[in-house]
Design an enzyme around this catalytic site. Structure first.
Site, mmCIF file in Angstrom:
data_model
loop_
_atom_site.group_PDB
_atom_site.id
_atom_site.type_symbol
_atom_site.label_atom_id
_atom_site.label_comp_id
_atom_site.label_asym_id
_atom_site.label_seq_id
_atom_site.Cartn_x
_atom_site.Cartn_y
_atom_site.Cartn_z
ATOM 1 C CD GLU A 49 68.651 -4.015 16.668
ATOM 2 O OE1 GLU A 49 69.149 -3.645 15.607
ATOM 3 O OE2 GLU A 49 67.445 -3.835 16.984
ATOM 4 C CD1 TRP A 167 37.190 -24.036 -2.490
ATOM 5 C CD2 TRP A 167 38.183 -22.041 -2.709
ATOM 6 N NE1 TRP A 167 36.717 -23.244 -1.492
ATOM 7 C CE2 TRP A 167 37.314 -22.000 -1.600
ATOM 8 C CE3 TRP A 167 38.917 -20.896 -3.035
ATOM 9 C CZ2 TRP A 167 37.155 -20.855 -0.824
ATOM 10 C CZ3 TRP A 167 38.761 -19.767 -2.261
ATOM 11 C CH2 TRP A 167 37.881 -19.755 -1.175
ATOM 12 C CB THR A 193 37.393 -8.968 -7.279
ATOM 13 O OG1 THR A 193 38.272 -9.105 -8.392
ATOM 14 C CG2 THR A 193 37.643 -10.100 -6.297
ATOM 15 C CG ASP A 197 34.969 -13.931 -6.842
ATOM 16 O OD1 ASP A 197 34.162 -14.520 -7.579
ATOM 17 O OD2 ASP A 197 36.165 -13.726 -7.149
#
Length: 370
Positions: A49, A167, A193, A197
């Protein structure tokens, strides 16, 4: 023109950058013309605002203000928006939704009305609430909003039996995932993970370069197995490793590599995720994107800690009983107990499909969007 919808589009530009403040958009209209507009800037700078009023200047006098959230009426990092609106001479304010923050919650509207400004509430209210669902949960419970995100093949595999996973989905799905990271305060993965990865967990541009603002990276690692050479520790931004039994040597190595190591209580041999979310909430982390792997996501679902699901499905078949699945954990004993997505939606992203919805004990059938 639907000026409130225009304000909502502006508000989306503030997602992520405005946190822990809500993402708000505002439009000032005089004689049917937009004379000022804005969205919430990073903390300590202008609210939507105030930005819109500053751009409108003297043209704000007698104008109508459209804002996606009730203007604040208290002193925080910046001055109250309600007073700025009154001083600017705004004649009428349209508000999409009342701010559930106990410091506001009707007070801003009341202050405007006491000054003789007409207030209208409710246009696109549900859209405004969805836009700020993380803020609403955090301000009312103290906990971050949790989104479970994963990518899988049509037969529910997140990697081949060899562990190869890049992928599964195409470029458009990965670009969408980058946008998700950019909108969240924290990105979380389990240590498996990291070991499998070695992800960077950064927000990157189209050339693969890290952007300026990075979400907090959180690795859930009960025993401190995260290597000091892991990519998550070598990227711009901060990394937290949440442990429950890390040895002194592992803790020192992680801290020397730049991580903050958090010691948390255990729950069934794993890091207590409720305690972790509580601590993140105390640090004004309003939203967490949990990206895997299966053990971590399974624990989140088992404990009922997931608010929203974002699943990318590639029309491929991987197969193999040893190939990992996106959600493990204890699961449910019968189909009747299975979690169903509320307000589920399906849309195409290139050659893949995106399924989103909110966690609920029951819900309607899926709707499809092309």
């Amino acid at each position: 023109m639907d000026y409130m919808r225009r304000a909502l589009r502006l508000a989306r530009r503030a997602l992520g950058a405005a946190s822990p403040n809500p993402a708000v958009g505002a439009v000032v209209v005089r004689d049917g013309q937009v004379v000022g507009e804005g969205f919430t800037l990073p903390p300590g700078r202008g609210h939507a605002e105030a930005v819109a009023l500053e751009r409108a200047g003297e043209r704000a006098r007698g104008a109508i203000l459209y804002t996606t959230l009730e203007p604040c009426a208290h002193h925080g990092r910046v001055s109250p928006c309600s007073k700025a609106i009154i001083q600017a001479g705004i004649a009428e304010v349209h508000i999409a939704m009342i701010d559930p923050n106990p410091l506001v919650n009707g007070k801003g509207k009341a202050e405007l009305e006491a000054a003789g400004i007409r207030c209208v509430v409710g246009a696109h209210q549900e859209e405004a609430r969805r836009l700020n669902e993380a803020y609403v949960k955090h301000i009312t419970t103290g906990l971050p909003f949790v989104t479970a995100k994963f990518a899988m093949s049509l037969d529910g595999k997140i990697a081949c039996r060899t562990g190869a996973s890049r992928w599964i989905t195409g470029g458009r799905a990965r670009l969408y995932a980058q946008g998700l990271r950019r909108q969240h305060d924290a990105v979380m993965v389990g240590v498996n993970t990291v070991l499998a990865d070695d992800p960077s967990l950064t927000v990157r541009d189209s050339q693969g370069r890290p952007r300026g603002r990075q979400p907090l990276r959180v690795v859930v690692d009960a025993h401190g197995r995260t290597p000091a050479t892991a990519q998550v520790l070598r990227q711009p931004g901060r990394t937290v490793v949440a442990t429950s039994e890390a040895g002194a040597g592992a803790r020192t190595a992680l801290e020397e590599a730049g991580a903050e190591v958090l010691e948390l209580p255990q729950r069934e041999g794993l890091v207590d995720l409720r305690a972790l979310l509580g601590l993140l909430g105390e640090r004004e982390i309003t939203s967490v994107l949990v990206e895997g792997g299966g053990t971590l996501l399974g624990s989140f679902f088992d404990l009922g800690l997931v608010d929203r699901v974002v699943a990318f499905v590639a029309p491929t078949i991987i197969g193999g009983k040893e190939a990992p699945s996106p959600v493990e954990g204890a699961g449910v004993a019968s189909v009747e107990e299975a979690l169903r997505l509320r307000e589920p939606r399906i849309r195409r992203l290139g050659g893949d499909f995106l399924v989103t919805g909110y966690v609920s004990s029951g819900g309607p059938e899926c709707s499809a969007e092309s």
